[in-house]
Design a protein around this motif. Sequence first.
Motif, short mmCIF file in Angstrom:
data_model
loop_
_atom_site.label_atom_id
_atom_site.label_comp_id
_atom_site.label_asym_id
_atom_site.label_seq_id
_atom_site.Cartn_x
_atom_site.Cartn_y
_atom_site.Cartn_z
N GLY A 37 -28.53 -31.37 -30.45
CA GLY A 37 -29.65 -32.30 -30.48
C GLY A 37 -29.55 -33.42 -29.47
O GLY A 37 -30.38 -34.32 -29.47
N GLU A 38 -28.57 -33.36 -28.57
CA GLU A 38 -28.33 -34.43 -27.61
C GLU A 38 -28.80 -34.01 -26.21
O GLU A 38 -28.67 -32.85 -25.82
N GLU A 179 -40.68 -35.08 -21.03
CA GLU A 179 -41.32 -34.79 -22.32
C GLU A 179 -40.85 -33.44 -22.86
O GLU A 179 -40.60 -33.30 -24.07
N ARG A 182 -37.22 -33.90 -24.12
CA ARG A 182 -37.18 -34.69 -25.34
C ARG A 182 -37.65 -33.85 -26.53
O ARG A 182 -37.07 -33.90 -27.62
N GLY A 183 -38.73 -33.11 -26.34
CA GLY A 183 -39.23 -32.24 -27.41
C GLY A 183 -38.22 -31.19 -27.80
O GLY A 183 -38.02 -30.90 -28.99
N ASP A 186 -35.56 -32.93 -29.80
CA ASP A 186 -36.08 -33.34 -31.11
C ASP A 186 -36.12 -32.17 -32.08
O ASP A 186 -36.03 -32.36 -33.30
N ARG A 187 -36.24 -30.95 -31.57
CA ARG A 187 -36.24 -29.76 -32.42
C ARG A 187 -34.83 -29.25 -32.67
O ARG A 187 -34.64 -28.17 -33.24
#
Length: 203
Positions: A37-38, A179, A182-183, A186-187
């Motif tokens: 997640g990083e 973007e 980041r998405g 985030d998943r």
Amino acid sequence: MAAAIETENLTKDFLIGFWRPRPYRALDGLTLQVESGEVFGFLGPNGAGKTTTMRMLVGLSQPDGGTTRILGGRYRDLPNPGLRVGVLLDASAQHAGRRGREALAISAQTMGVPAQRVDALLKLVGLDEAAARRRIGKYSLGMRQRLGFAQALLGDPEVLILDEPANGLDPEGMRWMRELLRGFADRGGTVLLSSHLLAEVEA
């Protein structure tokens, strides 16, 4: 739980020079951990060993010392690794004679990915129908970079390893890339990206 990406005491030596080759240590005991997640920015000037590290992570180059692990083991031991790790090391290394859609379709067939994912990814990365039909040799660097992103994402991987992914992208393209990454994180996805630009890594 193991980190998504790990290196421990990673070392790599090269011989440089033509007439009188001399040893050059590109990496000297590099240890890093990238958690799930990083988004991990790997920052350094050209020649600092970023690409060398990434090539060793995915088995394209062998370390002279130390170990690498992705998702708990060696990349080469992952069954069908494209389904777990997406890699973009050199967007310009794609087959110049193939068309964009054709290149993705061949990769999808090789990995056992449904063919309909190709069109979805072309749309995601902003390559329209005209671009999809064009030969890659006619692409700008930014278009090749976008196609490289599509290749890396084709198997819906858990990890992305991206070497200088902003090369050739215009400001709008860089915003799109941020973007996208980041998405992905985030998943729950993990991103290791390299750059020699501090502002890009901070963003």
